[in-house]
Motif scaffolding. Structure first.
Motif, PDB file in Angstrom:
ATOM      1  N   LEU A 179       0.857  -1.175   0.000  1.00 39.50           N
ATOM      2  CA  LEU A 179       0.000   0.000   0.000  1.00 39.50           C
ATOM      3  C   LEU A 179       0.898   1.232   0.000  1.00 39.50           C
ATOM      4  O   LEU A 179       1.724   1.403   0.902  1.00 39.50           O
ATOM      5  N   VAL A 206       1.935   4.584   0.896  1.00 41.45           N
ATOM      6  CA  VAL A 206       1.595   5.521   1.966  1.00 41.45           C
ATOM      7  C   VAL A 206       2.502   6.758   1.933  1.00 41.45           C
ATOM      8  O   VAL A 206       2.599   7.496   2.909  1.00 41.45           O
ATOM      9  N   TRP A 241       0.855  10.083   2.927  1.00 39.98           N
ATOM     10  CA  TRP A 241      -0.024  10.024   4.086  1.00 39.98           C
ATOM     11  C   TRP A 241       0.574  10.801   5.259  1.00 39.98           C
ATOM     12  O   TRP A 241       1.769  10.728   5.531  1.00 39.98           O
ATOM     13  N   GLN A 268      -3.089   9.809   9.259  1.00 44.25           N
ATOM     14  CA  GLN A 268      -3.614   8.840   8.294  1.00 44.25           C
ATOM     15  C   GLN A 268      -2.942   7.484   8.480  1.00 44.25           C
ATOM     16  O   GLN A 268      -3.597   6.450   8.386  1.00 44.25           O
ATOM     17  N   ARG A 269      -1.643   7.484   8.720  1.00 46.76           N
ATOM     18  CA  ARG A 269      -0.908   6.219   8.908  1.00 46.76           C
ATOM     19  C   ARG A 269      -1.348   5.503  10.175  1.00 46.76           C
ATOM     20  O   ARG A 269      -1.235   4.296  10.275  1.00 46.76           O
ATOM     21  N   SER A 302      -4.436   5.492  11.285  1.00 47.56           N
ATOM     22  CA  SER A 302      -5.836   5.088  11.147  1.00 47.56           C
ATOM     23  C   SER A 302      -5.948   3.842  10.290  1.00 47.56           C
ATOM     24  O   SER A 302      -5.057   3.523   9.517  1.00 47.56           O
ATOM     25  N   ILE A 311      -7.932   1.585   7.230  1.00 47.31           N
ATOM     26  CA  ILE A 311      -8.368   1.942   5.888  1.00 47.31           C
ATOM     27  C   ILE A 311      -9.260   0.837   5.335  1.00 47.31           C
ATOM     28  O   ILE A 311      -9.072  -0.340   5.642  1.00 47.31           O
ATOM     29  N   LEU A 340     -10.260  -0.763   1.833  1.00 49.23           N
ATOM     30  CA  LEU A 340      -9.786  -0.814   0.451  1.00 49.23           C
ATOM     31  C   LEU A 340     -10.757  -1.602  -0.422  1.00 49.23           C
ATOM     32  O   LEU A 340     -11.116  -2.741  -0.102  1.00 49.23           O
ATOM     33  N   ARG A 389     -15.282  -4.125   0.535  1.00 45.67           N
ATOM     34  CA  ARG A 389     -14.042  -3.514   1.002  1.00 45.67           C
ATOM     35  C   ARG A 389     -13.363  -4.434   2.005  1.00 45.67           C
ATOM     36  O   ARG A 389     -14.017  -5.112   2.786  1.00 45.67           O
ATOM     37  N   LEU A 420     -10.884  -4.400   5.197  1.00 54.04           N
ATOM     38  CA  LEU A 420     -10.501  -3.461   6.246  1.00 54.04           C
ATOM     39  C   LEU A 420      -9.126  -3.822   6.791  1.00 54.04           C
ATOM     40  O   LEU A 420      -8.885  -4.979   7.162  1.00 54.04           O
ATOM     41  N   TYR A 421      -8.239  -2.831   6.836  1.00 48.42           N
ATOM     42  CA  TYR A 421      -6.873  -3.039   7.337  1.00 48.42           C
ATOM     43  C   TYR A 421      -6.539  -1.970   8.364  1.00 48.42           C
ATOM     44  O   TYR A 421      -6.867  -0.801   8.184  1.00 48.42           O
ATOM     45  N   ASP A 422      -5.888  -2.400   9.446  1.00 50.42           N
ATOM     46  CA  ASP A 422      -5.473  -1.498  10.516  1.00 50.42           C
ATOM     47  C   ASP A 422      -3.957  -1.540  10.650  1.00 50.42           C
ATOM     48  O   ASP A 422      -3.355  -2.611  10.499  1.00 50.42           O
TER      49      ASP A 422
END
Length: 91
Positions: A43, A45, A48, A52-53, A55, A57, A59, A71, A73-75
């Motif tokens: 990804l 970044v 960012w 943002q980094r 949080s 996201i 995708l 989507r 979801l990734y943390d």
């Protein structure tokens, strides 16, 4: 590893699978997606902010539980900004 997983490994999220140079590019910063339907993708970044980094996201992907329009979801991994861990799928 199935065909979709082989197609994704070492590629950048959002780049076309037909891209002749799908891997990371010099001068850019990447986080690795770990687990879930986008496992192994990078990804970008680079642009960012720190907020943002820090949080998660969502995708867009057709490979997740919800198919087209879904989507993944990734943390960010605590203490390891180079990896984002899959936390589930969303419609």
């Amino acid at each position: 590893m199935n065909g979709d997983e082989q197609l994704l490994r070492g590629r950048i999220y959002g780049h076309d699978h037909d891209d002749p140079d799908p891997g990371p590019r010099p001068g850019r910063s990447y986080a690795t997606l770990v687990g879930g339907p986008l496992d192994g993708l990078f990804l970008d970044v680079t642009d960012w902010s720190p907020d943002q980094r820090a949080s998660g996201i969502a995708l867009a992907t057709e490979l997740g539980r919800f198919g087209a329009g879904g989507r993944a979801l990734y943390d960010p991994r605590p203490g390891d900004p180079e990896h984002f861990d899959w936390s589930g799928d969303s419609p």
